[in-house]
Design a protein around this motif. Structure first.
Motif, short mmCIF file in Angstrom:
data_model
loop_
_atom_site.label_atom_id
_atom_site.label_comp_id
_atom_site.label_asym_id
_atom_site.label_seq_id
_atom_site.Cartn_x
_atom_site.Cartn_y
_atom_site.Cartn_z
N LEU A 1 -6.11 1.81 0.47
CA LEU A 1 -6.94 1.12 1.46
C LEU A 1 -7.75 0.01 0.79
N ILE A 2 -8.22 0.28 -0.45
CA ILE A 2 -8.96 -0.76 -1.18
C ILE A 2 -8.05 -1.95 -1.46
N ILE B 1 -7.17 -3.57 5.77
CA ILE B 1 -7.31 -2.11 5.73
C ILE B 1 -6.40 -1.48 6.79
N CYS B 2 -6.38 -2.07 7.98
CA CYS B 2 -5.51 -1.54 9.05
C CYS B 2 -4.05 -1.55 8.60
N GLY C 1 -5.63 -2.90 0.43
CA GLY C 1 -5.54 -3.64 1.69
C GLY C 1 -6.75 -4.52 1.91
N ALA C 2 -7.94 -3.95 1.65
CA ALA C 2 -9.17 -4.72 1.84
C ALA C 2 -9.20 -5.91 0.89
N MET D 1 -3.50 1.17 6.13
CA MET D 1 -3.41 2.50 6.77
C MET D 1 -2.01 2.69 7.35
N SER E 1 0.83 -1.20 0.00
CA SER E 1 0.00 0.00 0.00
C SER E 1 0.87 1.26 0.00
N SER F 1 -10.47 -8.69 6.03
CA SER F 1 -10.38 -7.46 5.23
C SER F 1 -10.21 -6.24 6.14
#
Lengths: 321, 317
Positions: free
Chosen positions: B101-102, B222-223, B104-105, B226, B77, B218
């Motif tokens: 972030l997407i 996201i974490c 990561g998800a 970030m 990311s 997911s």
């Protein structure tokens, strides 16, 4: 016949895959299957193989050992000080290195058994400890290993790589007899069901301790062979070996939930993994694409192992025991 | 009586905070500047990176699984967001954070699918996802540090301060609060722990356990993303394997915070304490200017001590 097939299915598949890969490797290698090529291949495979055996002993009793690489680094660094000089000094050095490995394994085992810490976090912490000691001994790579013993252990005997003979020796003279002992049965019993093992009168604590000690011993052997191959001490070798040893046992058909799998399988898994990367090296693929392909092959192999689930009729069966 | 008990936090949660206080007190005896506002604010800023990763890891560990792809989701990311900014296109640069972030998800969903549908042990599956991400990044960047830079927003998020508090820390706390609400107030939170305790029983109670697992992975993705975006803003660039040193401290922070690695039991508050403890420990060890070797040894010993303290205390009761 059906029973033999069913109980050894995973290992047989692993060995067949290895045979195919090996044929591919020797046919694509520019110099063909010469003793020299075989020896280098076998040396690389055996180092990871021994690390995988160390991991196997943790996994079979439903644990995991994240300190395998750190123990290898530590023993490698110790070896680079001690395995040099007269025959007696070299022999003493090897004994010390193996004793250190067993001690590391026992420390892991005691934290798990008496400290009641989950193996994954206990070995995570001890890994940091062992790595620190290794760095203390060798802040930068250096030192040397006796060339005579290194040559003896890493060349060939009548055209057969010594390390390959060593691997077969471990299976024939260590693993097969061990399976027949109480400890061998105990390993599987504790891994399958701790409670049932306890109620059958098996000393679960002793089996766990022994298993971790054996793991430490084999991690030290891996560190020792790494030393024979590189003839130097380096504290930075660990991380790759830890992760690859886990991948290797899974490829070799050892179940991470414990109780299923064999040492032979773990060894075969390691040989497969190493052969794949050697194969890539000579295949003429762009070097930059190789890590991705290695990852894809590993994920593919693991996913195929998981595909059994799609055939399950009763959804509850997928939860295992 | 029950209400009264609820007011006192579980001792498991308090242990890392007590440890952090002890660190500050013993550290300040040797180095008085540790008590300075600047130093402590800086620690909170640095803790935010590890903190975001550890929040995601807590969710997955509560589930009884583990996510070993943290390192390369973070790096990926960071590479994506800086590369988008590096194109110079204002729209792509605006979209860099959402796209990261997407990403990561998306990786989290892949992790979750492998674990929930193919039933591959999470430890192996996320490990191989990690190595594939590494492979993709090597192909795309040629193994060199990727070109690109952090946008002004990313730099501001990672380094600016609002009335003395680092913005990165505030973001970390906001995500923490959101996740605490998610765990305490929604059915998802209850399903998460119950899958961790007993997946079979949860499925039989009519919960779609695969969706819970996929959602949890997911969130973790996201974490991690970030964390990657903030770290890229902090360093003003992305570099190969920038995430590697974060994996083990993340797991250690979660476990020190009292979350059981077997799943089902644990808390976000404990994880936050664990992150503060580990960040401060690392920082004090580096202020003391001792070698990497001793840092590694002391780190290992202190973690063993804390784990032993926790497990032996439970054994007594």
């Amino acid at each position: 016949m059906g029973d033999i097939w069913r109980s050894n299915q995973r290992e047989v598949i692993a060995v067949i895959v290895l045979a195919i890969l090996l044929t591919l490797y020797f046919s694509t290698h520019p110099s063909g299957p010469t003793t020299y090529v075989m020896t280098i291949w076998a040396n690389q495979c055996l180092i990871l193989g021994l690390a995988a055996i160390a991991q196997f002993f943790a996994v079979i009793v439903r644990g995991i050992d994240l300190s395998v690489g750190a123990v290898m680094a530590l023993t490698n660094c110790i070896a680079s000080y001690l395995i040099i000089g007269t025959g007696l000094e070299v022999a003493g050095g090897i004994l010390v290195v193996l004793a250190v490995g067993i001690t590391c394994g026992l420390i892991n085992g005691m934290l798990v058994v008496f400290g009641r810490i989950q193996p994954i976090v206990a070995t995570l912490a001890t890994g940091s400890l062992f790595l620190g000691i290794a760095l203390l001994l060798r802040p930068t790579p250096g030192g040397s290993i006796d060339y005579d013993i290194s040559d003896v252990m890493t060349l060939d005997i009548f055209g057969i790589p010594t390390t390959l003979i060593f691997a077969l020796g471990i299976i024939t003279f260590f693993w097969l007899p061990l399976r027949k002992t109480g400890l061998g049965t105990g390993l599987y019993a504790v891994g399958s069901s701790e409670q049932a093992a306890y109620q059958s009168g098996i000393s679960v604590e002793k089996v766990r301790l022994a298993s971790f000690a054996l793991g430490g011993f084999f991690a030290a052997l891996a560190g020792l062979f790494f030393s024979f191959v590189t003839t130097t001490g380096d504290a930075g070798i660990g991380p790759n070996f830890t992760l690859n040893s886990i991948a290797a046992v899974v490829l070799g058909g050892v179940l991470l939930r414990g109780g299923i799998g064999t040492l032979t399988g773990a060894l075969a898994g390691a040989f497969i993994l190493k052969t794949i990367s050697s194969l890539m090296f000579f295949s003429g693929l762009p070097p930059l694409a190789q890590p991705l392909l290695e990852g894809l092959i590993l994920a593919g192999a693991i996913a195929i192992g998981g595909a059994d689930v799609l055939r399950v009729k009763n959804r509850l069966e997928v939860f295992g025991k | 009586m029950n209400n009264f008990k609820r007011l006192i936090p579980d001792i498991d949660v308090l242990v890392p905070y007590i440890g952090t206080l002890l660190l500050i007190i013993t550290g300040s005896v040797i180095y008085p500047q540790i008590l300075g506002v600047d130093y402590l604010a800086q620690q909170l800023q640095i803790a935010a990176f590890l903190g975001l990763l550890a929040l995601g890891a807590t969710i997955v560990i509560l589930l009884g699984h583990i996510d070993l792809s943290i390192a390369w989701v973070l790096t990926g990311s960071a590479i994506i967001s800086t590369a988008l900014v590096g194109t110079g296109d204002p729209i792509l640069s605006m979209l860099s954070i959402p796209i990261a972030l997407i990403f990561g998800a998306g990786i989290g969903i892949i992790n979750g699918l492998g674990v929930a549908v193919l039933r591959i042990p999470s430890m192996v599956w996320t490990l191989s996802v990690n190595s594939m991400l590494l492979g993709i990044s090597v192909v795309l960047t040629g193994g060199f540090n990727p070109k690109g830079e952090a946008s002004d927003i990313m730099v501001a998020l990672a380094t600016s301060q609002i009335s003395g508090l680092p913005l990165a820390f505030i973001i970390w706390m906001l995500v923490t609060a959101a996740l605490v609400l998610l765990l305490k107030k929604t059915s998802f939170g209850r399903y998460l722990s119950s899958v961790g305790y007993n997946e079979k029983a949860t499925l039989l109670s009519g919960v779609s356990t695969p969706s819970v697992i996929i959602a949890a992975f997911s969130i973790a993705g996201i974490c991690s993303a970030m964390g990657g975006v903030l770290l890229a803003g902090y360093a003003n660039q992305a570099y190969q394997s920038m995430g590697d040193p974060f994996l083990l401290p993340t797991i250690a922070a979660v476990v020190i915070g009292g979350t059981s690695i077997l799943g089902g039991r644990g808390s976000i508050a404990g994880t936050v304490g664990g992150v503060l403890f580990i960040t401060l420990l690392n920082s004090i060890l580096s202020v003391m200017q001792i070698s990497d070797a001793w840092r590694s040894i002391i780190f290992g010993l202190i973690i063993i001590t804390m784990l032993l303290f926790q497990s032996l205390r439970k054994k007594r009761t």
